[in-house]
Write a protein that holds these residues in place. Structure first.
Motif, PDB file in Angstrom:
ATOM      1  N   ILE A   1       0.900  -1.098  -0.178  1.00  0.00           N
ATOM      2  CA  ILE A   1       0.032   0.055   0.041  1.00  0.00           C
ATOM      3  C   ILE A   1       0.874   1.069  -0.101  1.00  0.00           C
ATOM      4  O   ILE A   1       0.553   2.113  -0.738  1.00  0.00           O
ATOM      5  CB  ILE A   1      -0.790   0.205   1.127  1.00  0.00           C
ATOM      6  N   ALA A   2       1.862   1.265   0.978  1.00  0.00           N
ATOM      7  CA  ALA A   2       2.833   2.181   0.759  1.00  0.00           C
ATOM      8  C   ALA A   2       3.473   2.600  -0.487  1.00  0.00           C
ATOM      9  O   ALA A   2       3.473   3.900  -0.814  1.00  0.00           O
ATOM     10  CB  ALA A   2       3.788   2.204   1.884  1.00  0.00           C
ATOM     11  N   GLY A   3       3.739   1.384  -1.440  1.00  0.00           N
ATOM     12  CA  GLY A   3       4.322   1.767  -2.459  1.00  0.00           C
ATOM     13  C   GLY A   3       3.383   2.552  -3.744  1.00  0.00           C
ATOM     14  O   GLY A   3       3.790   3.157  -4.431  1.00  0.00           O
ATOM     15  N   ARG A   4       2.075   1.882  -3.554  1.00  0.00           N
ATOM     16  CA  ARG A   4       1.097   2.351  -4.326  1.00  0.00           C
ATOM     17  C   ARG A   4       0.941   4.060  -4.054  1.00  0.00           C
ATOM     18  O   ARG A   4       0.874   4.754  -5.109  1.00  0.00           O
ATOM     19  CB  ARG A   4      -0.088   1.731  -4.038  1.00  0.00           C
ATOM     20  N   ILE A   5       0.780   4.411  -2.787  1.00  0.00           N
ATOM     21  CA  ILE A   5       0.730   5.703  -2.331  1.00  0.00           C
ATOM     22  C   ILE A   5       1.940   6.745  -2.894  1.00  0.00           C
ATOM     23  O   ILE A   5       1.930   7.684  -3.372  1.00  0.00           O
ATOM     24  CB  ILE A   5       0.538   5.789  -0.811  1.00  0.00           C
ATOM     25  N   ALA A   6       3.238   6.190  -2.543  1.00  0.00           N
ATOM     26  CA  ALA A   6       4.347   6.960  -2.889  1.00  0.00           C
ATOM     27  C   ALA A   6       4.389   7.175  -4.144  1.00  0.00           C
ATOM     28  O   ALA A   6       5.395   8.247  -4.651  1.00  0.00           O
ATOM     29  CB  ALA A   6       5.694   5.973  -2.039  1.00  0.00           C
ATOM     30  N   GLY A   7       3.856   6.262  -5.138  1.00  0.00           N
ATOM     31  CA  GLY A   7       4.348   6.222  -6.673  1.00  0.00           C
ATOM     32  C   GLY A   7       3.209   7.405  -7.158  1.00  0.00           C
ATOM     33  O   GLY A   7       3.474   7.577  -8.298  1.00  0.00           O
ATOM     34  N   ASP A   8       2.255   7.823  -6.224  1.00  0.00           N
ATOM     35  CA  ASP A   8       1.498   8.634  -6.818  1.00  0.00           C
ATOM     36  C   ASP A   8       0.709   9.548  -5.684  1.00  0.00           C
ATOM     37  O   ASP A   8      -0.375   9.853  -5.759  1.00  0.00           O
ATOM     38  CB  ASP A   8       0.204   8.044  -7.567  1.00  0.00           C
ATOM     39  N   THR A   9       1.808  10.351  -5.178  1.00  0.00           N
ATOM     40  CA  THR A   9       1.441  11.301  -4.096  1.00  0.00           C
ATOM     41  C   THR A   9       0.404  12.474  -4.509  1.00  0.00           C
ATOM     42  O   THR A   9      -0.332  12.983  -3.507  1.00  0.00           O
ATOM     43  CB  THR A   9       2.555  11.998  -3.270  1.00  0.00           C
ATOM     44  N   GLU A  10       0.630  12.885  -5.716  1.00  0.00           N
ATOM     45  CA  GLU A  10      -0.235  14.113  -6.438  1.00  0.00           C
ATOM     46  C   GLU A  10      -1.627  13.459  -6.124  1.00  0.00           C
ATOM     47  O   GLU A  10      -2.698  14.532  -5.910  1.00  0.00           O
ATOM     48  CB  GLU A  10       0.270  14.156  -7.834  1.00  0.00           C
ATOM     49  N   HIS A  11      -2.291  12.369  -6.489  1.00  0.00           N
ATOM     50  CA  HIS A  11      -3.476  11.993  -6.466  1.00  0.00           C
ATOM     51  C   HIS A  11      -3.764  11.354  -5.043  1.00  0.00           C
ATOM     52  O   HIS A  11      -4.870  10.884  -5.024  1.00  0.00           O
ATOM     53  CB  HIS A  11      -3.769  11.099  -7.544  1.00  0.00           C
ATOM     54  N   CYS A  12      -2.922  11.033  -4.104  1.00  0.00           N
ATOM     55  CA  CYS A  12      -3.022  10.346  -3.023  1.00  0.00           C
ATOM     56  C   CYS A  12      -2.598  11.171  -1.720  1.00  0.00           C
ATOM     57  O   CYS A  12      -1.956  10.737  -0.754  1.00  0.00           O
ATOM     58  CB  CYS A  12      -2.345   9.296  -2.905  1.00  0.00           C
ATOM     59  N   ARG A  13      -2.895  12.314  -1.877  1.00  0.00           N
ATOM     60  CA  ARG A  13      -2.226  13.345  -0.600  1.00  0.00           C
ATOM     61  C   ARG A  13      -3.197  13.015   0.625  1.00  0.00           C
ATOM     62  O   ARG A  13      -2.795  13.261   1.845  1.00  0.00           O
ATOM     63  CB  ARG A  13      -2.449  14.949  -1.053  1.00  0.00           C
ATOM     64  N   LEU A  14      -4.637  12.664   0.388  1.00  0.00           N
ATOM     65  CA  LEU A  14      -5.219  12.329   1.693  1.00  0.00           C
ATOM     66  C   LEU A  14      -5.619  10.707   1.583  1.00  0.00           C
ATOM     67  O   LEU A  14      -6.373  10.252   0.596  1.00  0.00           O
ATOM     68  CB  LEU A  14      -6.669  13.077   1.462  1.00  0.00           C
ATOM     69  N   ILE A  15      -5.364  10.080   2.651  1.00  0.00           N
ATOM     70  CA  ILE A  15      -5.399   8.900   2.602  1.00  0.00           C
ATOM     71  C   ILE A  15      -6.561   8.547   3.710  1.00  0.00           C
ATOM     72  O   ILE A  15      -6.275   8.935   5.022  1.00  0.00           O
ATOM     73  CB  ILE A  15      -4.086   7.903   3.297  1.00  0.00           C
ATOM     74  N   LEU A  16      -7.659   7.927   3.311  1.00  0.00           N
ATOM     75  CA  LEU A  16      -8.626   7.714   4.383  1.00  0.00           C
ATOM     76  C   LEU A  16      -8.657   6.327   4.518  1.00  0.00           C
ATOM     77  O   LEU A  16      -8.793   5.217   3.806  1.00  0.00           O
ATOM     78  CB  LEU A  16     -10.086   8.032   3.505  1.00  0.00           C
ATOM     79  N   LEU A  17      -8.554   5.956   6.062  1.00  0.00           N
ATOM     80  CA  LEU A  17      -8.395   4.650   6.349  1.00  0.00           C
ATOM     81  C   LEU A  17      -9.401   4.412   7.538  1.00  0.00           C
ATOM     82  O   LEU A  17      -9.759   4.992   8.345  1.00  0.00           O
ATOM     83  CB  LEU A  17      -7.166   4.440   7.209  1.00  0.00           C
ATOM     84  N   THR A  18     -10.412   3.221   7.140  1.00  0.00           N
ATOM     85  CA  THR A  18     -11.450   2.898   7.915  1.00  0.00           C
ATOM     86  C   THR A  18     -11.492   1.404   8.021  1.00  0.00           C
ATOM     87  O   THR A  18     -10.781   0.607   7.709  1.00  0.00           O
ATOM     88  CB  THR A  18     -12.739   3.482   7.244  1.00  0.00           C
TER      89      THR A  18
END
Length: 311
Positions: A41-58
């Motif tokens: 998951i961290a890899g996916r986010i780090a690879g696209d921080t422009e579109h993943c600035r807000l992570i919603l975890l539920t």
């Protein structure tokens, strides 16, 4: 199309065999299974921080949201992505402001128990202006403290917002959700004995919640049992309907965890008064625990997600 409701079955006999033969290997495999998911998951986010600035975890109650958010933050920081973790739990209304159920209990599971206007204000300020004041909710008193936590986030920072209602659209303005990445944490496996499910994912979370409430929130097992039915009803109404919108499902179950919970929970339940209203729950808990060989609390690694529950 992915089946988000499918739950893998784990054989209790094989778990007990591994506890007796090589507990260290079982623990390592269980921890690695969970951490591999966090890494991916961290890899996916780090690879696209422009579109993943807000992570919603539920996820439903006792699904490991808090520790998962912390570990995800650590993995992102290792990838040089500056990250901030905000818990929606700090935005609860004071206990005396929460609407009551017909039986007089406060309905903490309802999204209306959250201070939605304050959430909108804080996250808008944080993500668009770069700073805000995060409130602090005290679960022991059931009230928000007078002080708050100042938080600053740069334009390239990632914010992880975790809580049971994180995927509910009412929690944030639409403009803040457009570039969010959604994670649903849950117990996605169940335990079986002789081919039949013997311990469900919901029961695993119930075991976890009793321990978490006792060790970290000052609540007795009797009180947790008293609330549990409404917790489950709230999950069906307010949490699970939004599972389908998650970008990824995070399975937080550890194969060895009930073996550890067995010893921890017996210690806690020994101090629980047996009453007519909790007799059925106590019997159910005993049945769940009796299926497993025991492992002491010391078997849980210091950096394990399970530390959120075992105290």
């Amino acid at each position: 199309m992915r089946d988000i409701w499918y739950k893998e079955i784990v054989d209790i006999g094989k778990i007990n065999e591994r506890v007796q033969r090589s507990p260290g290997e079982l623990i390592w495999d269980s921890e690695q299974y969970y951490r591999d998911q966090i890494e991916a998951i961290a890899g996916r986010i780090a690879g696209d921080t422009e579109h993943c600035r807000l992570i919603l975890l539920t996820g439903p109650s006792a699904s490991g949201k808090t520790t998962s958010a912390k570990l995800l933050s650590e993995r992102l920081e290792e990838r040089r992505v500056k990250t901030h973790v905000v818990s929606f739990d700090n935005f609860f209304l004071n206990r005396d402001q929460v609407k009551l159920l017909p039986d007089g209990r406060p309905d903490f599971e309802a999204v209306e128990a959250m201070d939605i206007p304050l959430i909108h204000q804080c996250f808008t300020n944080l993500l668009l202006e770069g700073e805000c004041q995060i409130p602090i909710f005290d679960f022991h008193t059931g009230k928000r403290r007078e002080e708050a936590i100042p938080l600053q986030a740069g334009p390239k920072d990632v914010v992880i917002a975790e809580g049971i209602h994180a995927l509910n659209p009412v929690m944030l303005p639409p403009e803040l959700q457009d570039n969010s990445f959604k994670i649903y944490a849950c117990v996605q496996r169940e335990f079986a004995k002789e081919g039949e499910v013997a311990v469900t994912s919901k029961q695993v979370r119930f075991l976890r919640r009793i321990l978490r409430d006792y060790y970290h929130r000052g609540a007795s097992p009797e009180y947790t049992m008293f609330l549990w039915d409404n917790v489950c009803l709230g999950e069906e109404k307010y949490i699970k309907p939004f599972k389908q919108y998650a970008d990824v499902i995070l399975d937080t179950m550890h194969d060895y965890e009930v073996c550890v919970v067995k010893d921890c929970l017996r210690f806690v339940l020994h101090r629980t008064k047996k009453r007519e209203e909790n007799e059925e729950a106590l019997a159910m808990l005993k049945r769940c625990l009796d299926h497993f060989c025991g492992l002491g609390k010391g078997a849980v690694p210091e950096n394990s997600m399970l530390q959120e529950f075992v105290g």
